[in-house]
Design a protein around this motif. Structure first.
Motif, PDB file in Angstrom:
ATOM      1  N   LEU A 212      20.501   5.693-152.390  1.00 20.70           N
ATOM      2  CA  LEU A 212      19.965   6.993-152.801  1.00 20.70           C
ATOM      3  C   LEU A 212      20.566   8.113-151.959  1.00 20.70           C
ATOM      4  O   LEU A 212      20.973   9.159-152.489  1.00 20.70           O
ATOM      5  N   ARG A 213      20.626   7.899-150.654  1.00 17.81           N
ATOM      6  CA  ARG A 213      21.135   8.941-149.750  1.00 17.81           C
ATOM      7  C   ARG A 213      22.589   9.294-150.070  1.00 17.81           C
ATOM      8  O   ARG A 213      22.980  10.468-150.042  1.00 17.81           O
ATOM      9  N   GLU A 214      23.385   8.295-150.418  1.00 17.76           N
ATOM     10  CA  GLU A 214      24.801   8.529-150.681  1.00 17.76           C
ATOM     11  C   GLU A 214      25.101   8.878-152.138  1.00 17.76           C
ATOM     12  O   GLU A 214      26.234   9.185-152.477  1.00 17.76           O
ATOM     13  N   GLY A 215      24.085   8.815-152.999  1.00 13.68           N
ATOM     14  CA  GLY A 215      24.257   9.259-154.370  1.00 13.68           C
ATOM     15  C   GLY A 215      24.649   8.193-155.371  1.00 13.68           C
ATOM     16  O   GLY A 215      24.958   8.518-156.523  1.00 13.68           O
ATOM     17  N   LEU A 216      24.632   6.919-154.973  1.00 16.21           N
ATOM     18  CA  LEU A 216      24.943   5.864-155.941  1.00 16.21           C
ATOM     19  C   LEU A 216      23.849   5.760-156.987  1.00 16.21           C
ATOM     20  O   LEU A 216      24.109   5.491-158.154  1.00 16.21           O
ATOM     21  N   VAL A 217      22.589   5.963-156.562  1.00 17.80           N
ATOM     22  CA  VAL A 217      21.458   5.995-157.496  1.00 17.80           C
ATOM     23  C   VAL A 217      20.768   7.348-157.375  1.00 17.80           C
ATOM     24  O   VAL A 217      20.879   8.033-156.344  1.00 17.80           O
ATOM     25  N   SER A 218      20.046   7.739-158.422  1.00 24.18           N
ATOM     26  CA  SER A 218      19.356   9.030-158.389  1.00 24.18           C
ATOM     27  C   SER A 218      17.849   8.893-158.210  1.00 24.18           C
ATOM     28  O   SER A 218      17.185   9.877-157.894  1.00 24.18           O
ATOM     29  N   ARG A 219      17.310   7.682-158.385  1.00 22.38           N
ATOM     30  CA  ARG A 219      15.882   7.464-158.145  1.00 22.38           C
ATOM     31  C   ARG A 219      15.659   6.061-157.621  1.00 22.38           C
ATOM     32  O   ARG A 219      16.358   5.117-158.014  1.00 22.38           O
ATOM     33  N   VAL A 220      14.675   5.923-156.727  1.00 26.00           N
ATOM     34  CA  VAL A 220      14.235   4.612-156.248  1.00 26.00           C
ATOM     35  C   VAL A 220      12.759   4.473-156.603  1.00 26.00           C
ATOM     36  O   VAL A 220      11.947   5.338-156.246  1.00 26.00           O
ATOM     37  N   LEU A 221      12.418   3.401-157.312  1.00 25.60           N
ATOM     38  CA  LEU A 221      11.043   3.150-157.738  1.00 25.60           C
ATOM     39  C   LEU A 221      10.448   1.998-156.931  1.00 25.60           C
ATOM     40  O   LEU A 221      11.179   1.173-156.383  1.00 25.60           O
ATOM     41  N   LYS A 222       9.115   1.949-156.889  1.00 30.19           N
ATOM     42  CA  LYS A 222       8.417   0.999-156.021  1.00 30.19           C
ATOM     43  C   LYS A 222       8.772  -0.448-156.316  1.00 30.19           C
ATOM     44  O   LYS A 222       9.044  -1.230-155.401  1.00 30.19           O
ATOM     45  N   ASP A 223       8.748  -0.825-157.585  1.00 26.95           N
ATOM     46  CA  ASP A 223       9.012  -2.217-157.944  1.00 26.95           C
ATOM     47  C   ASP A 223       9.660  -2.264-159.319  1.00 26.95           C
ATOM     48  O   ASP A 223       9.950  -1.225-159.922  1.00 26.95           O
ATOM     49  N   ARG A 224       9.878  -3.479-159.798  1.00 30.34           N
ATOM     50  CA  ARG A 224      10.590  -3.632-161.072  1.00 30.34           C
ATOM     51  C   ARG A 224       9.817  -3.020-162.235  1.00 30.34           C
ATOM     52  O   ARG A 224      10.419  -2.414-163.129  1.00 30.34           O
ATOM     53  N   ASP A 225       8.504  -3.178-162.249  1.00 24.74           N
ATOM     54  CA  ASP A 225       7.715  -2.619-163.354  1.00 24.74           C
ATOM     55  C   ASP A 225       7.848  -1.098-163.406  1.00 24.74           C
ATOM     56  O   ASP A 225       8.054  -0.515-164.477  1.00 24.74           O
ATOM     57  N   GLU A 226       7.719  -0.454-162.240  1.00 24.53           N
ATOM     58  CA  GLU A 226       7.858   0.998-162.208  1.00 24.53           C
ATOM     59  C   GLU A 226       9.290   1.424-162.532  1.00 24.53           C
ATOM     60  O   GLU A 226       9.522   2.477-163.138  1.00 24.53           O
ATOM     61  N   LEU A 227      10.241   0.619-162.110  1.00 26.15           N
ATOM     62  CA  LEU A 227      11.643   0.889-162.426  1.00 26.15           C
ATOM     63  C   LEU A 227      11.873   0.911-163.934  1.00 26.15           C
ATOM     64  O   LEU A 227      12.494   1.845-164.463  1.00 26.15           O
TER      65      LEU A 227
END
Length: 301
Positions: A212-227
């Motif tokens: 997330l910090r380096e910009g590879l992803v734009s969001r981090v979610l708590k777990d797979r269901d929330e993802l």
């Protein structure tokens, strides 16, 4: 669509041209395709017993699937996920070792070179088909995303992951140079060249926070269901927009990555000289003027 067929290896083009226009989960051995919401498809890597390692069938089925989706008016957005314990372990090393061993009987270096080059080109096209698909693709990554998996997600348009996700450009650890797209695409995704070099030259693991910090992803979610919920919510939001505008936006974003600003502006002007004639412009404007709380309904494209 034409650009996909032109860039596909010759052995693959004939298969693409003959396939049907509807994606169905029963059509594939290594993918599962379903429709969780109107105009949204979920394409799932589906070798959970093998940690979704990419075998020969998967390398063939991904471009077949996404070329089919390119032509499907019932799909406007794709969520790409992985079944089972992880997103993907990357290349199926056991199968690939057998493929490489099969060339040992070839005594002529030039002929061996041609065969290996064609295999690499076929694998490269697998992820190029995702990038060239005019429908936006959201990667939903849980747990491990290793090696070729990192190449895969850099060909996607939006990348989300769960807190437990981790990534690795693993190829250097097994004695090869990553060759299916990550080295070519990641500079357009991550702005820090030093950290890219660190990832690629060491093969080290990096976690969701670093991604997330380096910009590879734009969001981090708590777990797979929330993802999956967040990915589906984003897909539904995109699917509610004009498909003419969404697909035109993806195409022009992709074009601009490999062309100058002036070339990209010329391309956009020609594109919109056609697309400004769309009925979607009138439909969207009427919805804004009327302040209708319901989103406008756009025709299939």
């Amino acid at each position: 669509m034409a650009s996909l067929l032109v860039r596909a290896p010759a052995a693959l083009r004939s298969g693409i041209q003959k396939m049907s226009l509807r994606a169905a989960s029963t059509d594939f051995k290594t993918l599962k395709v379903h429709k969780p919401a109107p105009f949204v498809y979920n394409v799932e890597l589906n070798r959970p017993d093998k940690r979704n390692a990419m075998n020969g069938a998967m390398w063939d089925e991904i471009p077949r699937c996404f070329t089919e989706i390119s032509q499907d008016p019932d799909c406007r957005v794709v969520v790409l996920s992985g079944a089972g314990a992880m997103f993907t372990a990357g290349l199926d090393l056991a199968e690939q070792a057998a493929v490489l061993m099969s060339f040992n009987d070839e005594s002529d270096p030039s002929r061996k070179f041609v065969k290996l080059r064609d295999i690499v080109a076929r694998y490269q096209f697998t992820f190029t088909a995702i990038e060239k698909c005019p429908k936006p693709v959201i990667a939903a990554v849980h747990s491990a995303c290793i090696g070729a998996g990192t190449s895969l997600i850099t060909a996607c348009d939006i990348r989300y992951c769960s807190e437990d996700a981790w990534f690795s450009i693993k190829e250097v650890n097994v004695g090869i140079c990553a060759d299916v797209g990550v080295l070519q695409r990641i500079h357009r995704v991550v702005g820090n060249g030093s950290v890219i070099n660190e990832w690629a030259l060491t093969g080290r693991k990096f976690d969701s926070k670093e991604a997330l910090r380096e910009g590879l992803v734009s969001r981090v979610l708590k777990d797979r269901d929330e993802l999956m919920k967040a990915s589906l919510d984003m897909a539904k939001l995109i699917a509610s927009q004009s498909p003419v505008a969404v697909q035109g936006t993806k195409v022009n974003l992709a074009y601009s990555r490999s062309h100058s600003v002036d070339e990209s502006l010329d391309y956009q002007a020609i594109w919109n000289a056609c697309n400004l004639q769309t009925e979607d412009l009138t439909t969207a404007a009427a919805a804004i003027i009327s302040k209708d709380p319901e989103p406008p309904v756009f025709s299939k494209l």
